[in-house]
Design an enzyme around this catalytic site. Structure first.
Site, PDB file in Angstrom:
ATOM      1  N   VAL A  47     -16.018   1.860  13.918  1.00 39.18           N
ATOM      2  CA  VAL A  47     -16.242   0.888  15.001  1.00 39.18           C
ATOM      3  C   VAL A  47     -15.177   1.063  16.091  1.00 39.18           C
ATOM      4  O   VAL A  47     -15.488   1.112  17.284  1.00 39.18           O
ATOM      5  CB  VAL A  47     -16.225  -0.567  14.475  1.00 39.18           C
ATOM      6  CG1 VAL A  47     -16.373  -1.553  15.633  1.00 39.18           C
ATOM      7  CG2 VAL A  47     -17.330  -0.794  13.456  1.00 39.18           C
ATOM      8  N   ARG A 107     -15.721 -10.409  -3.705  1.00 40.51           N
ATOM      9  CA  ARG A 107     -15.762 -10.800  -2.300  1.00 40.51           C
ATOM     10  C   ARG A 107     -14.442 -11.489  -1.902  1.00 40.51           C
ATOM     11  O   ARG A 107     -13.918 -11.281  -0.818  1.00 40.51           O
ATOM     12  CB  ARG A 107     -16.937 -11.770  -2.125  1.00 40.51           C
ATOM     13  CG  ARG A 107     -17.622 -11.652  -0.820  1.00 40.51           C
ATOM     14  CD  ARG A 107     -19.005 -12.278  -0.920  1.00 40.51           C
ATOM     15  NE  ARG A 107     -19.399 -12.683   0.410  1.00 40.51           N
ATOM     16  CZ  ARG A 107     -19.743 -13.930   0.726  1.00 40.51           C
ATOM     17  NH1 ARG A 107     -19.738 -14.884  -0.168  1.00 40.51           N
ATOM     18  NH2 ARG A 107     -20.104 -14.198   1.964  1.00 40.51           N
ATOM     19  N   ASN A 159      -8.341  -8.103   3.411  1.00 41.04           N
ATOM     20  CA  ASN A 159      -8.520  -7.986   4.864  1.00 41.04           C
ATOM     21  C   ASN A 159      -7.740  -9.063   5.622  1.00 41.04           C
ATOM     22  O   ASN A 159      -7.259  -8.824   6.728  1.00 41.04           O
ATOM     23  CB  ASN A 159     -10.005  -8.011   5.230  1.00 41.04           C
ATOM     24  CG  ASN A 159     -10.658  -6.657   4.983  1.00 41.04           C
ATOM     25  OD1 ASN A 159      -9.973  -5.690   4.643  1.00 41.04           O
ATOM     26  ND2 ASN A 159     -11.963  -6.561   5.162  1.00 41.04           N
ATOM     27  N   SER A 193     -13.214  -7.364  12.348  1.00 41.55           N
ATOM     28  CA  SER A 193     -13.095  -7.152  10.897  1.00 41.55           C
ATOM     29  C   SER A 193     -13.816  -8.249  10.114  1.00 41.55           C
ATOM     30  O   SER A 193     -13.824  -9.411  10.512  1.00 41.55           O
ATOM     31  CB  SER A 193     -11.618  -7.155  10.488  1.00 41.55           C
ATOM     32  OG  SER A 193     -10.882  -6.248  11.276  1.00 41.55           O
ATOM     33  N   ASN A 194     -14.361  -7.863   8.987  1.00 41.38           N
ATOM     34  CA  ASN A 194     -15.105  -8.808   8.138  1.00 41.38           C
ATOM     35  C   ASN A 194     -14.259  -9.328   6.982  1.00 41.38           C
ATOM     36  O   ASN A 194     -13.307  -8.652   6.591  1.00 41.38           O
ATOM     37  CB  ASN A 194     -16.346  -8.099   7.572  1.00 41.38           C
ATOM     38  CG  ASN A 194     -17.520  -8.220   8.514  1.00 41.38           C
ATOM     39  OD1 ASN A 194     -17.699  -9.230   9.176  1.00 41.38           O
ATOM     40  ND2 ASN A 194     -18.330  -7.170   8.575  1.00 41.38           N
ATOM     41  N   HIS A 220     -21.357 -15.103  10.655  1.00 40.32           N
ATOM     42  CA  HIS A 220     -21.851 -13.728  10.587  1.00 40.32           C
ATOM     43  C   HIS A 220     -22.098 -13.409   9.120  1.00 40.32           C
ATOM     44  O   HIS A 220     -21.204 -13.085   8.378  1.00 40.32           O
ATOM     45  CB  HIS A 220     -20.791 -12.787  11.172  1.00 40.32           C
ATOM     46  CG  HIS A 220     -21.245 -11.364  11.224  1.00 40.32           C
ATOM     47  ND1 HIS A 220     -22.433 -10.981  11.796  1.00 40.32           N
ATOM     48  CD2 HIS A 220     -20.659 -10.226  10.798  1.00 40.32           C
ATOM     49  CE1 HIS A 220     -22.543  -9.670  11.711  1.00 40.32           C
ATOM     50  NE2 HIS A 220     -21.487  -9.183  11.104  1.00 40.32           N
TER      51      HIS A 220
HETATM   52  N1  NAD Z   1     -18.286  -8.351  13.166  1.00 36.95           N
HETATM   53  C1  NAD Z   1     -19.246  -7.458  13.027  1.00 36.95           C
HETATM   54  O1  NAD Z   1     -20.382  -7.687  13.436  1.00 36.95           O
HETATM   55  C2  NAD Z   1     -18.942  -6.134  12.377  1.00 36.95           C
HETATM   56  C3  NAD Z   1     -19.799  -5.035  12.549  1.00 36.95           C
HETATM   57  C4  NAD Z   1     -19.447  -3.821  11.979  1.00 36.95           C
HETATM   58  C5  NAD Z   1     -18.280  -3.709  11.224  1.00 36.95           C
HETATM   59  N2  NAD Z   1     -17.495  -4.804  11.035  1.00 36.95           N
HETATM   60  C6  NAD Z   1     -16.237  -4.743  10.291  1.00 36.95           C
HETATM   61  O2  NAD Z   1     -15.296  -4.030  11.060  1.00 36.95           O
HETATM   62  C7  NAD Z   1     -14.355  -3.403  10.198  1.00 36.95           C
HETATM   63  C8  NAD Z   1     -14.257  -1.921  10.558  1.00 36.95           C
HETATM   64  O3  NAD Z   1     -15.461  -1.246  10.246  1.00 36.95           O
HETATM   65  P1  NAD Z   1     -15.515   0.353  10.360  1.00 36.95           P
HETATM   66  O4  NAD Z   1     -16.900   0.756  10.045  1.00 36.95           O
HETATM   67  O5  NAD Z   1     -14.868   0.809  11.608  1.00 36.95           O
HETATM   68  O6  NAD Z   1     -14.564   0.736   9.106  1.00 36.95           O
HETATM   69  P2  NAD Z   1     -13.700   2.070   8.955  1.00 36.95           P
HETATM   70  O7  NAD Z   1     -13.303   2.123   7.517  1.00 36.95           O
HETATM   71  O8  NAD Z   1     -14.399   3.234   9.571  1.00 36.95           O
HETATM   72  O9  NAD Z   1     -12.385   1.763   9.842  1.00 36.95           O
HETATM   73  C9  NAD Z   1     -11.418   0.834   9.495  1.00 36.95           C
HETATM   74  C10 NAD Z   1     -10.082   1.434   9.884  1.00 36.95           C
HETATM   75  O10 NAD Z   1      -9.067   0.446   9.701  1.00 36.95           O
HETATM   76  C11 NAD Z   1      -7.876   1.153   9.364  1.00 36.95           C
HETATM   77  N3  NAD Z   1      -6.868   0.258   8.802  1.00 36.95           N
HETATM   78  C12 NAD Z   1      -6.794  -0.274   7.554  1.00 36.95           C
HETATM   79  N4  NAD Z   1      -5.690  -1.024   7.442  1.00 36.95           N
HETATM   80  C13 NAD Z   1      -5.063  -0.980   8.638  1.00 36.95           C
HETATM   81  C14 NAD Z   1      -3.857  -1.557   9.148  1.00 36.95           C
HETATM   82  N5  NAD Z   1      -3.085  -2.344   8.389  1.00 36.95           N
HETATM   83  N6  NAD Z   1      -3.509  -1.277  10.414  1.00 36.95           N
HETATM   84  C15 NAD Z   1      -4.264  -0.489  11.208  1.00 36.95           C
HETATM   85  N7  NAD Z   1      -5.416   0.097  10.776  1.00 36.95           N
HETATM   86  C16 NAD Z   1      -5.800  -0.155   9.501  1.00 36.95           C
HETATM   87  C17 NAD Z   1      -8.374   2.208   8.371  1.00 36.95           C
HETATM   88  O11 NAD Z   1      -7.421   3.265   8.244  1.00 36.95           O
HETATM   89  C18 NAD Z   1      -9.658   2.648   9.034  1.00 36.95           C
HETATM   90  O12 NAD Z   1      -9.487   3.793   9.855  1.00 36.95           O
HETATM   91  C19 NAD Z   1     -14.835  -3.699   8.769  1.00 36.95           C
HETATM   92  O13 NAD Z   1     -14.147  -4.836   8.274  1.00 36.95           O
HETATM   93  C20 NAD Z   1     -16.306  -4.012   8.972  1.00 36.95           C
HETATM   94  O14 NAD Z   1     -16.823  -4.793   7.913  1.00 36.95           O
HETATM   95  C21 NAD Z   1     -17.802  -6.002  11.603  1.00 36.95           C
END
Ligand code: NAD
Length: 309
Positions: A14, A89, A96, A120-121, A176
């Protein structure tokens, strides 16, 4: 005038796709931060190199630290883990929350008064964490969910009626998750209310597909979750703020009595402009719609309660 600075924390699917779309639209300079060594630097460089071809002057910088995020106008938080086998969960929620909390602390060391968009979720609970750790006022902490959920609904409506997506508006309220509340009454095609154009069973099927939109993509991808549409949704919110568009979009906002809900982040229509959430729009809900919104808010409250334990 100097370009605006947008920091994206989490350079995963994302985050990196959002960075690409932000640069494509030249909304500002982009700082991409992740804990994986070299990864945000590599992605930022790879996104800087097509700039001469695509024609954008946005600067992109990647980092494993926060110094580069200094004086950010907007910070998008996408860092977090997906649920792993054996993880409940609640475990994911706490993991997170730890990540979003520490990221917010770091951000606030370098930016005095940014606007934070949380991705983030679990989304609504993570908004609480960002608000608590940042100490920012409520217009400046906003959750991205409703823009994505309503885009999905618009897409399904346009497909079913074989009309342009541009003709379709849709509203999705609530948390959400599968308790989200799609509102067909407030969804229109060229101004015509959806219930005038489609039988109830078809509308119900679209609402249910919308509520399960994230899961549908996960089941197809098998590894990872959606990111093209989520990153577009983030960028629509960033654009509304940076261009002070006063655009009405469904976002997770901290409610203080609106819709009869107090002290909780829930998805509602808001006006987004340069101050962040400039107004929470209150629309009339039927008894059923209000009951669904309350159920959705109760699900968010449950997560927030777990965080407090
Ligand atoms: N709100 C929404 O509608 C929605 C939609 C899609 C995804 N999401 C959420 O967004 C988040 C990201 O999704 P994604 O597909 O990009 O996941 P992803 O795993 O591709 O990316 C997450 C990134 O966060 C990094 N990370 C972890 N801990 C960290 C920290 N302490 N500091 C900095 N970076 C850190 C990881 O190294 C990784 O590169 C997830 O929680 C997902 O559930 C939410």
């Amino acid at each position: 005038m100097a370009r605006k600075k947008i920091t994206v924390v989490g350079a995963g699917n994302v985050g990196a796709t959002a960075a690409q779309r932000l640069a494509d639209k030249e909304l500002g300079d982009v700082v991409l931060i992740d804990i994986i060594e070299g990864m945000p630097q590599g992605k930022a460089l790879d996104l800087a190199e097509p700039a001469p071809i695509e024609g954008y002057d946005s600067r992109l910088v990647g980092s494993n630290g926060y110094k580069e995020s200094i004086d950010s106008d907007i910070v998008v938080i996408t860092s977090g883990l997906a649920r792993k086998p054996g993880m409940s969960r609640d475990d994911l929620l706490k993991t997170n929350a730890g990540i979003v909390g520490s990221v917010t602390d770091e951000i606030m060391k370098y930016s005095k008064n940014p606007i934070i968009i949380v991705v983030s979720n679990p989304l609504d609970a993570m908004c609480h964490v960002a608000m608590k750790h940042s100490g920012l006022s409520r217009p400046r902490v906003i959750g991205m969910a409703g823009v994505l959920d309503s885009a999905r609904m618009r897409c399904f409506i346009a497909e079913a009626l074989n009309v342009s997506v541009e003709n379709v508006t849709a509203f999705v309220l609530g948390g959400h998750g599968d308790t989200m509340v799609p509102l067909p009454r407030y969804s229109t095609v060229a101004g015509i209310p959806l219930p005038d154009l489609m039988p109830k069973d078809k509308i119900d099927a679209i609402c249910s597909r919308t509520a399960n939109g994230g899961a549908e993509i996960v089941s197809l991808l098998k590894t990872g979750s959606a990111y093209y549409a989520p990153s577009s949704a983030v960028v629509e919110m960033v654009e509304a703020i940076l261009k002070d568009k006063k655009k009405i979009l469904p976002c997770a906002a901290y409610l203080e009595g609106e819709y009869g809900i107090n002290g909780l982040f829930v998805g509602v229509p808001v006006k987004l402009g340069s101050a962040g959430i400039e107004e929470i729009i209150q629309i009339n809900l039927s008894t059923d719609e209000r009951a669904s919104l309350n159920r959705s808010a109760a699900a968010v409250q449950e997560l927030v309660d777990v965080l407090g334990r």
